[in-house]
Design an enzyme around this catalytic site. Structure first.
Site, PDB file in Angstrom:
ATOM      1  N   GLY A  13       0.767  -1.247   0.000  1.00  0.00           N
ATOM      2  CA  GLY A  13       0.000   0.000   0.000  1.00  0.00           C
ATOM      3  C   GLY A  13       0.791   1.286   0.000  1.00  0.00           C
ATOM      4  O   GLY A  13       0.321   2.293   0.529  1.00  0.00           O
ATOM      5  N   MET A  91      -4.461  -7.117  -6.946  1.00  0.00           N
ATOM      6  CA  MET A  91      -3.952  -8.251  -7.718  1.00  0.00           C
ATOM      7  C   MET A  91      -5.028  -9.156  -8.305  1.00  0.00           C
ATOM      8  O   MET A  91      -4.762 -10.312  -8.615  1.00  0.00           O
ATOM      9  CB  MET A  91      -2.982  -9.070  -6.855  1.00  0.00           C
ATOM     10  CG  MET A  91      -1.792  -8.284  -6.341  1.00  0.00           C
ATOM     11  SD  MET A  91      -0.868  -7.456  -7.657  1.00  0.00           S
ATOM     12  CE  MET A  91       0.035  -8.863  -8.315  1.00  0.00           C
ATOM     13  N   HIS A 110       0.804   1.194 -13.129  1.00  0.00           N
ATOM     14  CA  HIS A 110       1.623   0.053 -13.556  1.00  0.00           C
ATOM     15  C   HIS A 110       3.091   0.484 -13.583  1.00  0.00           C
ATOM     16  O   HIS A 110       3.404   1.563 -14.087  1.00  0.00           O
ATOM     17  CB  HIS A 110       1.169  -0.411 -14.948  1.00  0.00           C
ATOM     18  CG  HIS A 110       1.890  -1.632 -15.398  1.00  0.00           C
ATOM     19  ND1 HIS A 110       1.674  -2.872 -14.826  1.00  0.00           N
ATOM     20  CD2 HIS A 110       2.869  -1.817 -16.326  1.00  0.00           C
ATOM     21  CE1 HIS A 110       2.470  -3.757 -15.404  1.00  0.00           C
ATOM     22  NE2 HIS A 110       3.200  -3.144 -16.314  1.00  0.00           N
TER      23      HIS A 110
HETATM   24  C1  GRF Z   1       3.148  -0.977  -7.652  1.00  0.00           C
HETATM   25  O1  GRF Z   1       4.412  -1.165  -8.227  1.00  0.00           O
HETATM   26  C2  GRF Z   1       2.099  -0.782  -8.699  1.00  0.00           C
HETATM   27  O2  GRF Z   1       2.571  -0.133  -9.833  1.00  0.00           O
HETATM   28  C3  GRF Z   1       1.719  -2.205  -9.038  1.00  0.00           C
HETATM   29  O3  GRF Z   1       1.744  -2.883  -7.814  1.00  0.00           O
HETATM   30  C4  GRF Z   1       2.655  -2.231  -6.932  1.00  0.00           C
HETATM   31  C5  GRF Z   1       1.911  -1.899  -5.684  1.00  0.00           C
HETATM   32  O4  GRF Z   1       2.751  -1.347  -4.713  1.00  0.00           O
HETATM   33  N1  GRF Z   1       0.453  -2.251  -9.719  1.00  0.00           N
HETATM   34  P1  GRF Z   1       2.145  -0.698  -3.405  1.00  0.00           P
HETATM   35  O5  GRF Z   1       1.265  -1.784  -2.748  1.00  0.00           O
HETATM   36  O6  GRF Z   1       1.346   0.490  -3.809  1.00  0.00           O
HETATM   37  O7  GRF Z   1       3.312  -0.345  -2.543  1.00  0.00           O
END
Ligand code: GRF
Length: 204
Positions: A13, A91, A110
């Protein structure tokens, strides 16, 4: 009127945190109304609670079907008056009706310059391909995986001694800026989707 943002996150997060911080520091005209996760122990849920934001776990298993899962999430978002959805490391694939319902008001981030390297471990894909520039992309979510009209991209130079970790770390810094910037444009009503293109209207 400030927009009510719902964030969907499965993991640590840090993008959620950037959005929470962006909202409280006036980076955009919105507030995080609720955080939803498909993982009960996601650190993202703790970050939400820490910030006094409702944190809701929605179980795919308990929902049974994909559609029931998505309807539960939409139910939570509705109950909190959400009008903008941010996918931040969520996810799960979201199906057609969910994507259509939130079309034009659901963003995804992304860690690559799309359309290169969609899918998992984009930073590793970029390193293995040998690109010299990678970065991150914020885009409107559509029915494809890491597809949809692009709002903002921020480049990151790849160094010859980069590892998955070091490259991911530098990209992450840019992700946090890009998400807040994209939300600023969206909340200010400055984004216009024309086919695959997003036109930024007005001036800052
Ligand atoms: C990030 O690298 C985002 O681009 C990808 O998943 C990761 C999530 O990271 N979709 P976080 O949970 O926001 O630290």
């Amino acid at each position: 009127m400030p927009r009510n943002i719902g964030v969907l996150a499965s993991g640590r997060g840090t993008n959620l945190q950037a959005i929470i911080d962006g909202a409280s520091s006036g980076g955009f005209d919105g507030r995080v109304a609720v955080v939803v996760s498909d993982r009960s122990k996601a650190p993202a849920l703790d970050r939400a609670r820490q910030a006094g934001i409702p944190a809701v776990f929605v179980s795919k298993k308990e929902a049974g079907s994909q559609e029931a899962f998505e309807r539960s999430i939409a139910g939570v978002l509705d109950a909190h008056g959400v009008d903008v959805v941010c996918l931040a490391g969520f996810m799960r694939i979201l199906g057609p009706w969910f994507v259509r319902w939130y079309w034009g008001r659901m963003l995804n981030i992304h860690p690559a310059l799309l359309p290169s390297f969609p899918g998992l471990e984009a930073q590793r894909q970029a390193l293995e391909y040998g690109v010299k520039v990678s970065g991150c992309t914020v885009h409107f979510a559509d029915e494809g995986v890491d597809a949809g009209p692009i709002i903002i991209q921020r480049p990151v130079l790849v160094r010859s001694d980069d590892t998955f970790e070091t490259l991911s770390e530098r990209i992450l810094v840019e992700e946090h800026k890009a998400y807040v910037e994209a939300l600023r444009l969206l909340c200010d009503g400055r984004l216009e989707i024309q086919g695959k293109r997003v036109i930024v209207t007005g001036s800052s």
